[in-house]
Design a protein around this motif. Structure first.
Motif, PDB file in Angstrom:
ATOM      1  N   GLU A 187       0.832  -1.216   0.000  1.00  0.00           N
ATOM      2  CA  GLU A 187       0.000   0.000   0.000  1.00  0.00           C
ATOM      3  C   GLU A 187       0.858   1.254   0.000  1.00  0.00           C
ATOM      4  O   GLU A 187       1.908   1.297   0.639  1.00  0.00           O
ATOM      5  CB  GLU A 187      -0.864   0.022   1.259  1.00  0.00           C
ATOM      6  N   PHE A 188       0.404   2.265  -0.717  1.00  0.00           N
ATOM      7  CA  PHE A 188       1.058   3.573  -0.640  1.00  0.00           C
ATOM      8  C   PHE A 188      -0.017   4.643  -0.767  1.00  0.00           C
ATOM      9  O   PHE A 188      -1.111   4.371  -1.253  1.00  0.00           O
ATOM     10  CB  PHE A 188       2.115   3.728  -1.741  1.00  0.00           C
ATOM     11  N   ALA A 189       0.311   5.833  -0.294  1.00  0.00           N
ATOM     12  CA  ALA A 189      -0.654   6.930  -0.365  1.00  0.00           C
ATOM     13  C   ALA A 189      -0.415   7.728  -1.634  1.00  0.00           C
ATOM     14  O   ALA A 189       0.602   8.411  -1.773  1.00  0.00           O
ATOM     15  CB  ALA A 189      -0.515   7.831   0.863  1.00  0.00           C
ATOM     16  N   PRO A 234       4.880  16.317 -10.976  1.00  0.00           N
ATOM     17  CA  PRO A 234       5.420  15.395 -11.978  1.00  0.00           C
ATOM     18  C   PRO A 234       4.463  14.230 -12.219  1.00  0.00           C
ATOM     19  O   PRO A 234       3.452  14.098 -11.521  1.00  0.00           O
ATOM     20  CB  PRO A 234       6.727  14.911 -11.343  1.00  0.00           C
ATOM     21  N   ASN A 235       4.762  13.386 -13.183  1.00  0.00           N
ATOM     22  CA  ASN A 235       3.927  12.207 -13.440  1.00  0.00           C
ATOM     23  C   ASN A 235       3.762  11.410 -12.156  1.00  0.00           C
ATOM     24  O   ASN A 235       4.732  11.199 -11.431  1.00  0.00           O
ATOM     25  CB  ASN A 235       4.580  11.284 -14.479  1.00  0.00           C
ATOM     26  N   GLY A 236       2.533  10.994 -11.906  1.00  0.00           N
ATOM     27  CA  GLY A 236       2.279  10.144 -10.750  1.00  0.00           C
ATOM     28  C   GLY A 236       2.256  10.876  -9.423  1.00  0.00           C
ATOM     29  O   GLY A 236       2.215  10.248  -8.360  1.00  0.00           O
ATOM     30  N   ALA A 237       2.232  12.220  -9.444  1.00  0.00           N
ATOM     31  CA  ALA A 237       2.263  12.991  -8.194  1.00  0.00           C
ATOM     32  C   ALA A 237       0.954  12.881  -7.411  1.00  0.00           C
ATOM     33  O   ALA A 237       0.924  13.101  -6.205  1.00  0.00           O
ATOM     34  CB  ALA A 237       2.560  14.460  -8.491  1.00  0.00           C
ATOM     35  N   GLY A 238      -0.125  12.563  -8.122  1.00  0.00           N
ATOM     36  CA  GLY A 238      -1.427  12.454  -7.457  1.00  0.00           C
ATOM     37  C   GLY A 238      -2.429  13.496  -7.934  1.00  0.00           C
ATOM     38  O   GLY A 238      -3.493  13.670  -7.324  1.00  0.00           O
ATOM     39  N   LYS A 239      -2.141  14.158  -9.044  1.00  0.00           N
ATOM     40  CA  LYS A 239      -3.027  15.230  -9.521  1.00  0.00           C
ATOM     41  C   LYS A 239      -4.398  14.687  -9.923  1.00  0.00           C
ATOM     42  O   LYS A 239      -5.426  15.182  -9.491  1.00  0.00           O
ATOM     43  CB  LYS A 239      -2.391  15.961 -10.719  1.00  0.00           C
ATOM     44  N   LEU A 265     -11.735  16.060 -18.376  1.00  0.00           N
ATOM     45  CA  LEU A 265     -10.899  15.033 -17.739  1.00  0.00           C
ATOM     46  C   LEU A 265     -10.033  14.319 -18.769  1.00  0.00           C
ATOM     47  O   LEU A 265     -10.110  14.579 -19.955  1.00  0.00           O
ATOM     48  CB  LEU A 265     -11.778  14.048 -16.969  1.00  0.00           C
ATOM     49  N   GLN A 266      -9.200  13.389 -18.274  1.00  0.00           N
ATOM     50  CA  GLN A 266      -8.227  12.751 -19.176  1.00  0.00           C
ATOM     51  C   GLN A 266      -8.770  11.557 -19.946  1.00  0.00           C
ATOM     52  O   GLN A 266      -8.103  11.053 -20.829  1.00  0.00           O
ATOM     53  CB  GLN A 266      -7.006  12.305 -18.370  1.00  0.00           C
ATOM     54  N   THR A 267      -9.947  11.069 -19.565  1.00  0.00           N
ATOM     55  CA  THR A 267     -10.456   9.872 -20.237  1.00  0.00           C
ATOM     56  C   THR A 267     -11.796  10.150 -20.913  1.00  0.00           C
ATOM     57  O   THR A 267     -12.460  11.124 -20.592  1.00  0.00           O
ATOM     58  CB  THR A 267     -10.683   8.745 -19.216  1.00  0.00           C
ATOM     59  N   THR A 275      -1.420  20.518 -14.762  1.00  0.00           N
ATOM     60  CA  THR A 275      -0.535  20.615 -15.912  1.00  0.00           C
ATOM     61  C   THR A 275       0.864  20.138 -15.564  1.00  0.00           C
ATOM     62  O   THR A 275       1.258  20.140 -14.401  1.00  0.00           O
ATOM     63  CB  THR A 275      -0.493  22.062 -16.450  1.00  0.00           C
ATOM     64  N   HIS A 276       1.596  19.728 -16.614  1.00  0.00           N
ATOM     65  CA  HIS A 276       3.030  19.471 -16.461  1.00  0.00           C
ATOM     66  C   HIS A 276       3.827  20.676 -16.893  1.00  0.00           C
ATOM     67  O   HIS A 276       5.018  20.735 -16.687  1.00  0.00           O
ATOM     68  CB  HIS A 276       3.478  18.337 -17.399  1.00  0.00           C
ATOM     69  N   TYR A 277       3.148  21.598 -17.600  1.00  0.00           N
ATOM     70  CA  TYR A 277       3.876  22.708 -18.217  1.00  0.00           C
ATOM     71  C   TYR A 277       3.990  23.870 -17.248  1.00  0.00           C
ATOM     72  O   TYR A 277       3.012  24.586 -16.988  1.00  0.00           O
ATOM     73  CB  TYR A 277       3.163  23.171 -19.487  1.00  0.00           C
ATOM     74  N   ASP A 326       8.556   4.098  -6.354  1.00  0.00           N
ATOM     75  CA  ASP A 326       7.856   4.082  -7.630  1.00  0.00           C
ATOM     76  C   ASP A 326       6.756   3.032  -7.576  1.00  0.00           C
ATOM     77  O   ASP A 326       7.010   1.864  -7.387  1.00  0.00           O
ATOM     78  CB  ASP A 326       8.855   3.758  -8.746  1.00  0.00           C
ATOM     79  N   HIS A 327       5.529   3.487  -7.750  1.00  0.00           N
ATOM     80  CA  HIS A 327       4.401   2.600  -7.484  1.00  0.00           C
ATOM     81  C   HIS A 327       3.732   2.139  -8.762  1.00  0.00           C
ATOM     82  O   HIS A 327       2.703   2.628  -9.147  1.00  0.00           O
ATOM     83  CB  HIS A 327       3.370   3.322  -6.625  1.00  0.00           C
ATOM     84  N   GLY A 328       4.369   1.221  -9.444  1.00  0.00           N
ATOM     85  CA  GLY A 328       3.657   0.568 -10.521  1.00  0.00           C
ATOM     86  C   GLY A 328       3.806   1.215 -11.868  1.00  0.00           C
ATOM     87  O   GLY A 328       4.557   0.739 -12.685  1.00  0.00           O
ATOM     88  N   ARG A 329       3.121   2.349 -12.103  1.00  0.00           N
ATOM     89  CA  ARG A 329       3.115   2.895 -13.439  1.00  0.00           C
ATOM     90  C   ARG A 329       4.503   3.344 -13.841  1.00  0.00           C
ATOM     91  O   ARG A 329       5.307   3.725 -13.021  1.00  0.00           O
ATOM     92  CB  ARG A 329       2.176   4.098 -13.499  1.00  0.00           C
ATOM     93  N   ASP A 330       4.718   3.353 -15.129  1.00  0.00           N
ATOM     94  CA  ASP A 330       6.001   3.781 -15.654  1.00  0.00           C
ATOM     95  C   ASP A 330       6.049   5.301 -15.585  1.00  0.00           C
ATOM     96  O   ASP A 330       5.393   5.984 -16.333  1.00  0.00           O
ATOM     97  CB  ASP A 330       6.079   3.294 -17.100  1.00  0.00           C
TER      98      ASP A 330
HETATM   99  N1  LIG Z   1      -6.470   2.729  -9.665  1.00  0.00           N
HETATM  100  C1  LIG Z   1      -5.189   2.750  -9.277  1.00  0.00           C
HETATM  101  N2  LIG Z   1      -4.605   1.675  -8.692  1.00  0.00           N
HETATM  102  C2  LIG Z   1      -3.334   1.691  -8.258  1.00  0.00           C
HETATM  103  N3  LIG Z   1      -2.526   2.775  -8.360  1.00  0.00           N
HETATM  104  C3  LIG Z   1      -3.046   3.875  -8.920  1.00  0.00           C
HETATM  105  C4  LIG Z   1      -4.390   3.930  -9.405  1.00  0.00           C
HETATM  106  N4  LIG Z   1      -4.617   5.167  -9.910  1.00  0.00           N
HETATM  107  C5  LIG Z   1      -3.475   5.859  -9.750  1.00  0.00           C
HETATM  108  N5  LIG Z   1      -2.535   5.086  -9.170  1.00  0.00           N
HETATM  109  C6  LIG Z   1      -1.171   5.493  -8.779  1.00  0.00           C
HETATM  110  O1  LIG Z   1      -1.299   6.611  -7.907  1.00  0.00           O
HETATM  111  C7  LIG Z   1      -0.260   7.549  -8.160  1.00  0.00           C
HETATM  112  C8  LIG Z   1      -0.871   8.903  -8.522  1.00  0.00           C
HETATM  113  O2  LIG Z   1      -1.490   8.784  -9.791  1.00  0.00           O
HETATM  114  P1  LIG Z   1      -2.204  10.025 -10.495  1.00  0.00           P
HETATM  115  O3  LIG Z   1      -2.758   9.534 -11.793  1.00  0.00           O
HETATM  116  O4  LIG Z   1      -3.139  10.667  -9.546  1.00  0.00           O
HETATM  117  O5  LIG Z   1      -0.961  11.015 -10.752  1.00  0.00           O
HETATM  118  P2  LIG Z   1      -0.868  12.273 -11.708  1.00  0.00           P
HETATM  119  O6  LIG Z   1      -0.152  13.314 -10.952  1.00  0.00           O
HETATM  120  O7  LIG Z   1      -2.205  12.639 -12.250  1.00  0.00           O
HETATM  121  O8  LIG Z   1       0.042  11.683 -12.864  1.00  0.00           O
HETATM  122  P3  LIG Z   1       0.092  12.061 -14.433  1.00  0.00           P
HETATM  123  O9  LIG Z   1       0.669  13.423 -14.489  1.00  0.00           O
HETATM  124  O10 LIG Z   1       1.024  11.022 -14.975  1.00  0.00           O
HETATM  125  O11 LIG Z   1      -1.290  11.965 -14.994  1.00  0.00           O
HETATM  126  C9  LIG Z   1       0.593   6.936  -9.257  1.00  0.00           C
HETATM  127  O12 LIG Z   1       1.654   6.254  -8.615  1.00  0.00           O
HETATM  128  C10 LIG Z   1      -0.338   5.962  -9.941  1.00  0.00           C
HETATM  129  O13 LIG Z   1       0.390   4.904 -10.525  1.00  0.00           O
END
Ligand SMILES: Nc1ncnc2c1ncn2[C@@H]1O[C@H](COP(=O)(O)OP(=O)(O)OP(=O)(O)O)[C@@H](O)[C@H]1O
Length: 354
Positions: free
Chosen positions: A40-42, A62-67, A105-107, A208-210, A320-324
């Motif tokens: 588990e991670f927050a 940055p990518n994966g920051a939690g935005k 949104l993104q999707t 944003t990333h920019y 690093d939690h999973g995603r690239d």
């Molecule tokens: N459904 C999920 N299950 C497990 N991990 C998740 C899930 N959704 C997001 N994460 C993880 O939570 C973290 C935050 O993800 P999030 O998409 O909120 O980041 P972000 O800042 O929006 O990234 P990006 O800029 O790449 O879109 C990342 O490590 C991501 O891999």
């Protein structure tokens, strides 16, 4: 990419809380996920955030920051594990249903065979009182109204999504990386359309990333990293707090360790035979180098806001939690000596007094 399209109430009774200046209040929200190894991670960790009426807030990280996770909780699409989210003084779902919030949104997707105008009209029919022609104008799509969606560029499709988000005449617009993948010209056009809307008083929060988008468009910057707040304040406050200078020189490792321990040095790295210091106060570090070390070939270079952003969100890959993810930014971090990872977030003085 998915647009929140909700029927909106023709009348909007103002509760006392909603009439106040706070559009959104996130109190100590936490969202945990399991990583690829099951640990588990927050993803969002104890985040406190208040968005006030009329603000244009850039949400950087940055990518994966939690935005995205934060935005999903803000919009009521995801429940926090703990903490509370209030939009216009009530539960987020209620604010979204009432049409007070519009989101890009993104999707999600668009129908490629419909024209721009037909798309906006069709979704406009779901909103009593919506004015599709006005949404088309506000999103800067008048010249493209008869074009098939499938023939629109990525940037034009984003502006179409923006038009759809405008249909319920929202008071609060939430945009999750709305210009991802657009070229410079398309981004400029997109922001011109959003800027016009913000000038009418709409509250805007965009992820944003920019960094330059935050700099040019937002009046407040909220920066998160690994789910935690690392900076929050006006663009000028955050800029002043995180911009600085890099001082580099050739010197011995013992001298470099002494300089790195100075309170005026944020972090230090070794590049080849040079020691580089990221300085809060480059003048006092220069004095230190000149008076207390044998430093040679000293160079002082200004940092851009972009570099400052990378520095403030700089860390290793331990978590690093999973995603690239793209945390590395191609920099040398093998010898990072000084960064205080648990430091207090950069905050506006206004905020700090609260
Ligand atoms: N459904 C999920 N299950 C497990 N991990 C998740 C899930 N959704 C997001 N994460 C993880 O939570 C973290 C935050 O993800 P999030 O998409 O909120 O980041 P972000 O800042 O929006 O990234 P990006 O800029 O790449 O879109 C990342 O490590 C991501 O891999």
């Amino acid at each position: 990419m998915e647009i929140l399209v909700m029927a909106h109430a023709p009348h909007r009774p103002e509760s006392r809380e909603a009439a106040s200046s706070e559009v959104a209040v996130l109190s100590k929200i936490v969202k945990r996920y399991a990583d690829t190894k099951g640990a588990e991670f927050a993803a969002v960790n104890d985040l406190d955030l208040r968005i006030r009426r009329g603000e244009v807030v850039a949400f950087l990280g940055p990518n994966g920051a939690g935005k995205t996770t934060t935005i999903d909780m803000l919009l009521g699409l995801l429940a926090p594990d703990s903490g509370e989210v209030r939009l216009f003084g009530g539960p987020p779902q209620q604010a979204v249903r009432s049409g007070r919030v519009g989101a890009v949104l993104q999707t999600g997707g668009l129908l490629p065979d419909l024209t721009v105008q037909a798309t906006v009209r069709m979704l406009g029919s779901l909103h009593p009182g919506a004015d599709p022609e006005r949404a088309i104008r506000r999103a800067g799509l008048t010249a493209l109204r008869r074009r098939r969606v499938g023939e629109c560029s990525g940037g034009e499709q984003q502006r179409l999504r923006f038009a759809l988000a405008l249909l319920p005449e929202p008071e609060f617009l939430v945009l999750d990386e709305p210009t991802a993948g657009m070229d410079v010209a398309a981004r400029r056009e997109f922001w011109a359309a959003v800027r016009q809307d913000a000038a009418r008083g709409t509250t805007v929060m965009f992820a944003t990333h920019y960094v330059e988008e935050a700099e040019h468009f937002a009046d407040r910057v909220v920066m998160i990293d690994r789910g935690r707040l690392v900076a929050d304040g006006s663009v000028s406050t955050v800029r002043a707090a995180i911009t600085g200078r890099t001082v580099s020189a050739r010197m011995t490792a013992v001298e470099a360790a002494m300089v790195a321990a100075s309170p005026d040095v944020r972090s230090s790295t070794v590049r080849g035979d040079r020691h580089c210091f990221d300085c809060a106060d480059s003048d006092s570090v220069l004095r230190l180098l000149l008076h207390r070390t044998s430093a040679a070939e000293i160079e002082v270079a200004p940092r851009s806001l972009e570099e400052a952003f990378l520095a403030i969100t700089d860390h290793d890959h331990d978590h690093d939690h999973g995603r690239d993810r793209d945390h590395d930014h191609g920099r040398d971090r093998d010898h990072d000596h000084g960064r205080d990872r648990d430091r207090e977030p950069v905050r506006d003085v206004r905020e700090a007094r609260r």
